[in-house]
Design an enzyme around this catalytic site. Sequence first.
Site, mmCIF file in Angstrom:
data_model
loop_
_atom_site.group_PDB
_atom_site.id
_atom_site.type_symbol
_atom_site.label_atom_id
_atom_site.label_comp_id
_atom_site.label_asym_id
_atom_site.label_seq_id
_atom_site.Cartn_x
_atom_site.Cartn_y
_atom_site.Cartn_z
ATOM 1 N N HIS A 130 -14.384 -3.638 4.912
ATOM 2 C CA HIS A 130 -14.862 -2.413 5.570
ATOM 3 C C HIS A 130 -14.859 -1.285 4.536
ATOM 4 C CE1 HIS A 130 -13.874 -5.121 8.803
ATOM 5 N NE2 HIS A 130 -14.368 -4.310 9.720
ATOM 6 N N GLU A 169 1.126 -1.773 6.010
ATOM 7 C CA GLU A 169 0.409 -1.910 4.742
ATOM 8 C C GLU A 169 1.312 -1.713 3.528
ATOM 9 O OE1 GLU A 169 -0.447 0.213 7.168
ATOM 10 O OE2 GLU A 169 -2.238 -0.683 8.056
ATOM 11 N N HIS A 229 -11.930 5.914 9.132
ATOM 12 C CA HIS A 229 -11.911 4.526 8.672
ATOM 13 C C HIS A 229 -12.853 4.262 7.496
ATOM 14 C CE1 HIS A 229 -9.566 4.036 12.230
ATOM 15 N NE2 HIS A 229 -9.547 2.728 12.174
ATOM 16 N N ARG A 248 -18.210 -4.915 5.602
ATOM 17 C CA ARG A 248 -18.189 -5.392 6.990
ATOM 18 C C ARG A 248 -19.552 -5.965 7.341
ATOM 19 N NH1 ARG A 248 -19.106 -2.134 12.544
ATOM 20 N NH2 ARG A 248 -18.401 -3.764 13.935
ATOM 21 N N ARG A 270 -17.013 -9.822 3.315
ATOM 22 C CA ARG A 270 -15.696 -10.197 3.867
ATOM 23 C C ARG A 270 -15.696 -11.662 4.323
ATOM 24 N NH1 ARG A 270 -15.141 -8.097 10.096
ATOM 25 N NH2 ARG A 270 -17.361 -7.904 10.529
ATOM 26 N N HIS A 276 24.529 13.117 -8.968
ATOM 27 C CA HIS A 276 23.444 12.164 -8.690
ATOM 28 C C HIS A 276 22.524 11.976 -9.881
ATOM 29 C CE1 HIS A 276 19.956 10.319 -6.725
ATOM 30 N NE2 HIS A 276 19.246 11.232 -7.360
ATOM 31 N N ASP A 298 20.614 5.711 0.336
ATOM 32 C CA ASP A 298 20.138 6.517 1.460
ATOM 33 C C ASP A 298 18.648 6.829 1.318
ATOM 34 O OD1 ASP A 298 22.571 7.028 3.020
ATOM 35 O OD2 ASP A 298 23.273 8.036 1.214
ATOM 36 N N PHE A 357 -7.318 2.043 4.132
ATOM 37 C CA PHE A 357 -5.873 2.069 4.321
ATOM 38 C C PHE A 357 -5.107 1.685 3.060
ATOM 39 C CE2 PHE A 357 -7.227 1.460 8.895
ATOM 40 C CZ PHE A 357 -7.217 2.826 9.131
ATOM 41 N N HIS A 381 21.176 9.133 -14.194
ATOM 42 C CA HIS A 381 21.847 9.212 -12.897
ATOM 43 C C HIS A 381 23.166 8.454 -12.938
ATOM 44 C CE1 HIS A 381 17.542 9.866 -12.260
ATOM 45 N NE2 HIS A 381 17.836 10.514 -11.160
ATOM 46 N N ASP A 397 -16.552 3.184 13.642
ATOM 47 C CA ASP A 397 -15.154 3.629 13.622
ATOM 48 C C ASP A 397 -15.007 5.028 13.026
ATOM 49 O OD1 ASP A 397 -13.865 1.673 15.011
ATOM 50 O OD2 ASP A 397 -13.249 0.512 13.272
ATOM 51 N N PRO A 451 10.555 4.426 -7.516
ATOM 52 C CA PRO A 451 9.954 4.941 -6.292
ATOM 53 C C PRO A 451 10.690 4.307 -5.101
ATOM 54 C CG PRO A 451 8.251 4.351 -7.877
ATOM 55 C CD PRO A 451 9.567 3.818 -8.404
#
Lengths: 741, 741
Positions: free
Chosen positions: B539, B488, B551, B598, B434, B340, B233, B515, B103, B547, B193
């Site tokens: 969890h 996250e 979840h 959990r 946990r 580019h 950008d 998540f 590039h 949930d 990335p």
Amino acid sequence: MASSSLTLSQAIFSPSLPRHGSSSSSSPSLSFPIFSGLKSTPFTSSHRRFLLPSTSFTKQQLSVRASAAVETLEKTDAALVEKSVNTIRFLAVDAVEKANSGHPGLPMGCAPMGHILYDEVMKYNPKNPYWFNRDRFVLSAGHGCMLQYALLHLAGYDSVQEEDLKSFRQWGSRIPGHPENFETPGVEVTTGPLGQGIANAVGLALAERHLAARFNKPDSEIVDHYTYVILGDGCQMEGISNEACSLAGHWGLGKLIAFYDDNHISIDGDTEIAFTEDVSARFESLGWHVIWVKNGNTGYDEIRAAIKEAKAVKDKPTMIKVTTTIGFGSPNKANSYSVHGSALGAKEVEATRNNLGWPYEPFHVPGDVKTHWSRHTSEGAALETEWNAKFAEYEKKYPEEAADLKSIITGELPAGWAKALPTYLPESPADATRNLSQQNLNALAKVLPGFLGGSADLASSNMTLLKMFGDFQKNSPEERNLRFGVREHGMGAICNGIALHSLGLIPYCATFFVFTDYMRGAMRISALSEAGVIYVMTHDSIGLGEDGPTHQPIEHLASFRAMPNILMFRPADGNETAGAYKVAVLKRKTPSVLALSRQKLPQLAGTSIDGVAKGGYIVSDNSSGNKPDIILLGTGSELEIAVKAADELRKEGKTVRVVSLVSWELYDEQPADYKESVLPASVTARVSIEAGSTFGWQKFLGDKGKAIGVDGFGASAPADRIYKEFGITAEAVVAAAKEVS
Amino acid sequence: MASSSLTLSQAIFSPSLPRHGSSSSSSPSLSFPIFSGLKSTPFTSSHRRFLLPSTSFTKQQLSVRASAAVETLEKTDAALVEKSVNTIRFLAVDAVEKANSGHPGLPMGCAPMGHILYDEVMKYNPKNPYWFNRDRFVLSAGHGCMLQYALLHLAGYDSVQEEDLKSFRQWGSRIPGHPENFETPGVEVTTGPLGQGIANAVGLALAERHLAARFNKPDSEIVDHYTYVILGDGCQMEGISNEACSLAGHWGLGKLIAFYDDNHISIDGDTEIAFTEDVSARFESLGWHVIWVKNGNTGYDEIRAAIKEAKAVKDKPTMIKVTTTIGFGSPNKANSYSVHGSALGAKEVEATRNNLGWPYEPFHVPGDVKTHWSRHTSEGAALETEWNAKFAEYEKKYPEEAADLKSIITGELPAGWAKALPTYLPESPADATRNLSQQNLNALAKVLPGFLGGSADLASSNMTLLKMFGDFQKNSPEERNLRFGVREHGMGAICNGIALHSLGLIPYCATFFVFTDYMRGAMRISALSEAGVIYVMTHDSIGLGEDGPTHQPIEHLASFRAMPNILMFRPADGNETAGAYKVAVLKRKTPSVLALSRQKLPQLAGTSIDGVAKGGYIVSDNSSGNKPDIILLGTGSELEIAVKAADELRKEGKTVRVVSLVSWELYDEQPADYKESVLPASVTARVSIEAGSTFGWQKFLGDKGKAIGVDGFGASAPADRIYKEFGITAEAVVAAAKEVS
């Protein structure tokens, strides 16, 4: 799909009623007051679920509704509104209390805006949640789902009965812990993972704008609805929401109206601890119109005025920041994180009942509130009937457009569409599957009216441009090339919204395969919410070469093979690419991921569209009696290597079968006898080759087989060199075959 | 780690030179002009790589440098600057041209700001890229890596020699296709990335601010550096950058200075097609100071003034929007997407040489440019020497703080730290892992000076608060609880920055396991870039209950087991949780993911910290001679079920072994004889149980074994009910065991 087909059958078979102007066209003699506040004279009618006999409304009945239009908000019975709002609050409080699980805080704070939306603003037909031209509502802050369930219950949706409210979050309940479109008719999309809903809403609004631009005529606004969202602080913090909202501003989606529940509380406490940006200024910078309702708890007229203002701004989406008190009404827990995600507890429920003057038993809907809301059943039916009549008229005048729109609404694909897919001969020129993919995309766009999509700023690398169409932009929304910018996560969630807008909208989206890592949250929701998005994922291995390990997927095939309800395809050449697209288009309730090569690949003898439909099949074999000496398994760009290795081994006198395992999920679905015909149990000499993690291959290789793959990160160098250095070669396959046989 | 230990040894053993004020403290008699523009009188010295004899600088030499401080930018030889900038441009052009891949556009446009940063502004020691107190530079737009490689080359870093430039993007090269900290000393983090780098930079700046707050004294600013970033950008469009920048604004990270390369071009063409938001206004809304340099191509003084202004703003991070021309100098390709990501081509390279008046051969660095840059070797050495002296002084005055800081710099853990880990007896109370995790976190924070972290707005669910510390905030940066908000992806990348700031900084971060889908992009970079972040993921299964499926992770264990260089732990109880933390803390070059329950789990007999270190081990067995009738394998919350099933089977007279496979990666690393002692090949009757996808289990079960797991999405209901309905029960294990044996 059945119910939506019925919807369409209404459109097809309904007798032509006089055409009425929709709310936003101007037909003064008979305009419907569907957006204009409370109506006090509901009329009733009986309906069958999802199927309204179009004869059930007379012109007289319709004009009764019309006369309600003269009422204004000033005449609204304020006490009744307050009572309705408290009904919503207590349905949420009671359901969470009974479940001893859930999130009462948001419904208590957002009940006013919820009431106004569902009772005064939105057009919908509770007895047909799939009516095409309904306004869409998305609860992006999905944990507050009891708000939506209470509203659906009051509005007369069959999916949320009193017994459902009482089984909230229990096994077999129709109202799960977060909103799920596939469980609860009336819920448009699946939310809970924060930020997804607002991005879905951008997709829903995009779909409306695109279809309106394509199908509306000067004399008939056949596509015309709003998309409303409620999102909270959590959604606002997520990057995905900034991505999607930046696009919504860029596209000028004027019929997208988002309510930001600004309650200053997140799970960890006051938003002061992590979220002090100026959200309104950010949205203005993204090209949104922003309104602040300072009193969201009791400022009903403020909320109404904001919606009116939002609708008047037609070239920008609007964010209405509504400052509320989380857990409004709870004397000891309001405005604290403790009311966010736990039941109030019997004592505080009692205190809240006293505080808000609510003398009723749990789950009780007072008679006057019930009566008030009951009109939505008949009014909704009338709206649909009216629209059906309008569609019948439209169909007469514009039969071609009507046919396309009908296909988009019902998801019924045009007859013979699959014939458009290109096929290839071994003599056809070698090409990268990303290029072959583009041939398929362009072939499909010609025959599928709801086919549209684009890339996250890699159109020229992913090869995703539809050559016969321009770009979907603010001033050209009828076009079908979507330009997502470098916003993978938003892209995926927007496509979920598009897919769930209408059964026949088939969105595809693209980036490099490795960057599925950026959008996995949205892809999983595609799978869970049965959104048949097509993920066009190019540069699918170390074969991309010089960009190096940051860009080279390794574990990604395995990671999608392990995900439920998603089809992972890795086609080897033109026929397999076409086969993957055929399945992907047909599977409207299952998303598909196509892993495609950057590098050129030969067209192989023995590959086929039909083979792909079975997930795994024999590409070549020189054995007889289903007893080859060795089975070589490959996918994608390495199927060529397996074929080469087979040639070598056959030269040495072995009988060798080459199997393409293009989609493990489809292969797993095949009957046992088919599987035995492809991978006979008696043949344990098996070698697989795939330029990715070997994780999971043992399933097809058995204890004695050997997997050739890449279990570490890649490298930056020309592709051929990496293949050689990593041992992804025909020689390695031959050596392994000798080892195992 | 060796080189950094050497760095520390310098600090430890250097004779005490007079302490000099650092650039931002005021010591008028002997202040160093390290931030203040070009110096024309370099002095030289010989150095060994990474180890500077501290005696190599005399006071006199140091004061020669001090006298340079009176020079101002006005005196700079403008022609030489221009020549240096063009050298950078052509090194990039030539390397990309030779590789025929890469590039060139960004380096050509950003060369002026690159030159000013590395030649005039930043403090660093090219012969010790790991010197602790260096300024950090991150090229978030990683595809433009030739910019950084050219700068490292000119600055005298040994990692980028002329031969390296000539092998750009080739097999075995030290300068890969995107910047990789583990390949190229001088590169701080791994980018490419998009959006990761700016978020890493927020982490680097956070680390500086935290350490400065903890360790600086009124008489000694021992921690004091800036973090510079260039982002484009593409980075700006990514949601992760908005997340991280919102936090940077919230935290008021005044020593973070980001250059936004505003060139209006992305891969798909003009940014007008997808990116029309007002970026500057957005950053202002996020609490940043914003400056616009309108002429980034030749406006050197504008850039210099902007940096000066940015430094003067101490309570906010600064974004300097620098409008540039991508591919500046290329007469036919500048300002277009074609420059580019592809080599210019011989003809256009020639045209560019003519256009910019560049008569030199490829890869040539003109003598005066070389001479000009050569001073950085000696100056950098002097900077480090000076700092070493300062540290020696500091150590004398503040031995305790110095010991902690030393541990953070070198990554050498305090002796006996692991004794702090809690252990449990079968009689110890049952608890969710946990919660047990929180006991470990708090135990570790007491003994590890560089241990800090937090959650994405789920601290009270993830149980991640360090009780003896307050929140890291703008006004309390010395504290160690990080409040990430619901961000996250940003959280993961910020932790990568923290981890890569200093070997002894051990960041942990937390959310619900499902998540990880939101932050997988950052987690993969942890693995690739050898950042030992600890991911506390609670969890971890359908066991979270109500949930519901949005979840409930299903495929997530498999998806991380397939990822290279990351440890996936699923501890079953207290001892296993402690064992997982022990390995996670020790593995500074491999991130760890802890999947935690959990729900409450019993403390099991037979679990151990040492067992976890082997990844898989025998928890209980009533057989002899390594020949049990059946082997039951389990992880995490289902190990308890395996134990119960074993009890049942033993009652029926079977010999049963229960194996905990808490970390597949660690087990895979064990010698064959150990593995045979745990899973003897002769015992094929094997059953696994894990509340997640069965994908991949066949590896341990063999052809005859049976996996019990969850291969579809979960459900919303109390956890016990879901376990029962999904068949994740001891009864199911017993039945399967009978089937396979």
